[in-house]
Design a protein around this motif. Structure first.
Motif, mmCIF file in Angstrom:
data_model
loop_
_atom_site.group_PDB
_atom_site.id
_atom_site.type_symbol
_atom_site.label_atom_id
_atom_site.label_comp_id
_atom_site.label_asym_id
_atom_site.label_seq_id
_atom_site.Cartn_x
_atom_site.Cartn_y
_atom_site.Cartn_z
ATOM 1 N N LYS A 115 0.839 -1.200 0.000
ATOM 2 C CA LYS A 115 0.000 0.000 0.000
ATOM 3 C C LYS A 115 0.875 1.251 0.000
ATOM 4 O O LYS A 115 1.895 1.326 0.700
ATOM 5 C CB LYS A 115 -0.901 -0.024 1.241
ATOM 6 N N ASP A 116 0.480 2.243 -0.816
ATOM 7 C CA ASP A 116 1.151 3.544 -0.907
ATOM 8 C C ASP A 116 2.599 3.447 -1.377
ATOM 9 O O ASP A 116 3.399 4.361 -1.129
ATOM 10 C CB ASP A 116 1.095 4.287 0.437
ATOM 11 N N PRO A 263 -6.849 1.011 -2.482
ATOM 12 C CA PRO A 263 -5.645 1.687 -2.005
ATOM 13 C C PRO A 263 -4.682 1.952 -3.160
ATOM 14 O O PRO A 263 -4.601 1.161 -4.113
ATOM 15 C CB PRO A 263 -5.033 0.682 -1.018
ATOM 16 N N ARG A 264 -3.968 3.039 -3.098
ATOM 17 C CA ARG A 264 -2.862 3.245 -4.028
ATOM 18 C C ARG A 264 -1.782 2.225 -3.693
ATOM 19 O O ARG A 264 -1.491 1.987 -2.518
ATOM 20 C CB ARG A 264 -2.322 4.660 -3.908
ATOM 21 N N SER A 265 -1.186 1.606 -4.708
ATOM 22 C CA SER A 265 -0.225 0.541 -4.400
ATOM 23 C C SER A 265 0.722 0.292 -5.561
ATOM 24 O O SER A 265 0.546 0.794 -6.670
ATOM 25 C CB SER A 265 -0.964 -0.761 -4.059
#
Length: 300
Positions: A115-116, A263-265
């Motif tokens: 994530k992120d 989620p941004r990933s």
């Protein structure tokens, strides 16, 4: 199979088993949690090349056999920020890949997602993972590995980064294999054109290339990993699907999940059999699996 071949297969499987153990050990030390694989799902990775459809009728609908867990990895990040899976994949490749020495229709990927994370985070992680695993294999199986693969050595960070379009312009359409044969260490191909990949790889600001990468093994062993940053915003995903001429109705289940929020990933998938083949210098990937299934064949 004679005694020598049986001994070779036995030690190959032991090296592979140790590699799987060490990869999991490394990721757990970096705060990852292992989740169970998904074998069947209503939809799976569309891939960017043609394969035979592998679907099972059930309950008035269909399950597809997993080609990769890309979508499930994104959804799993809602529960935990760093995940990995040793994921079985079934890709019923066309018969023309039978003699590639690189393709199986059933194989395992080490799939991971953060994530992120950015592409650079994944590049750095993969370098550390490969180096750590190779060092551990050398410690335990060094004599056997060097007997089967005299070119074996531990690469150093950072691995070389080569831009896809620059390489293609210089070497032509077969640039990946040309570069692989020329190199003595693994390297990354980056910034792959939008036409070459699936809709879920994140588009860069230039609108032409993706924020993604392939890990290429040296000595002609070719691609062993793909990954990058992911599209996670609804409108961007819709735009990318339309660019690929996809039927949005077929992806209703996925788009509903996207609307809930992804989620941004960033992440990747590393082929276990291809890694084994590279480490041991095996002539054919079928020697990296006990019950290997080649394209165009029926096998146990």
């Amino acid at each position: 199979m004679n005694f020598e071949e049986e001994s070779m297969k036995k030690e190959t499987l032991e090296v592979q088993s140790e590699a799987i153990f060490r990869m999991g050990e490394f990721l757990r030390s970096r705060g990852f949690v292992e989740i169970l694989p998904v074998i069947i799902s209503p939809l799976t990775d569309p891939l960017n090349h043609s394969v035979y459809d592998a679907r099972i009728p059930y309950g008035g609908g269909y399950y597809s056999l997993t080609k990769s867990m890309i979508f499930h990895k994104q959804l799993a990040l809602r529960e935990y920020p760093k995940i990995f899976i040793f994921s079985p994949n079934v890709r019923l490749e066309r018969e023309d890949k039978k003699d590639s020495r690189r393709h199986l229709i059933e194989f395992v990927q080490l799939d991971l997602e953060i994530k992120d994370a950015t592409r650079e985070d994944i590049l750095d992680l993969v370098e550390d993972l490969i180096i750590y695993t190779m060092k551990k294999l050398e410690e335990k199986f060094g004599d056997f590995i060097k007997a089967t693969n005299p070119k074996f050595h531990i690469p150093k960070k950072p691995f070389e980064r080569i831009k896809f379009l620059e390489a293609k312009e210089k070497y032509g359409n077969d640039f990946e294999m040309i570069l692989s044969r020329e190199r003595n260490d693994p390297f990354f191909l980056i910034d792959i054109p939008i036409e070459e990949r699936e809709f879920y790889d994140r588009l860069s600001d230039d609108g032409k290339t993706l924020i993604d990468m392939d890990l290429i093994y040296p000595y002609g062993f070719g691609e062993g990993m793909s990954g990058g940053e992911r599209e996670y915003e609804y409108e961007r995903i819709i735009k990318r699907m339309k660019f690929k001429n996809m039927n949005l109705q077929d992806w209703d289940w996925y788009l509903k999940e996207v609307k809930k929020g992804l989620p941004r990933s960033a992440g990747c998938g590393i082929g276990i059999e291809r890694f084994t083949r590279f480490i041991l210098g095996l002539e054919n990937i079928k020697d990296a699996r006990l019950f290997a299934k080649l394209p165009g064949e029926i096998a146990l």
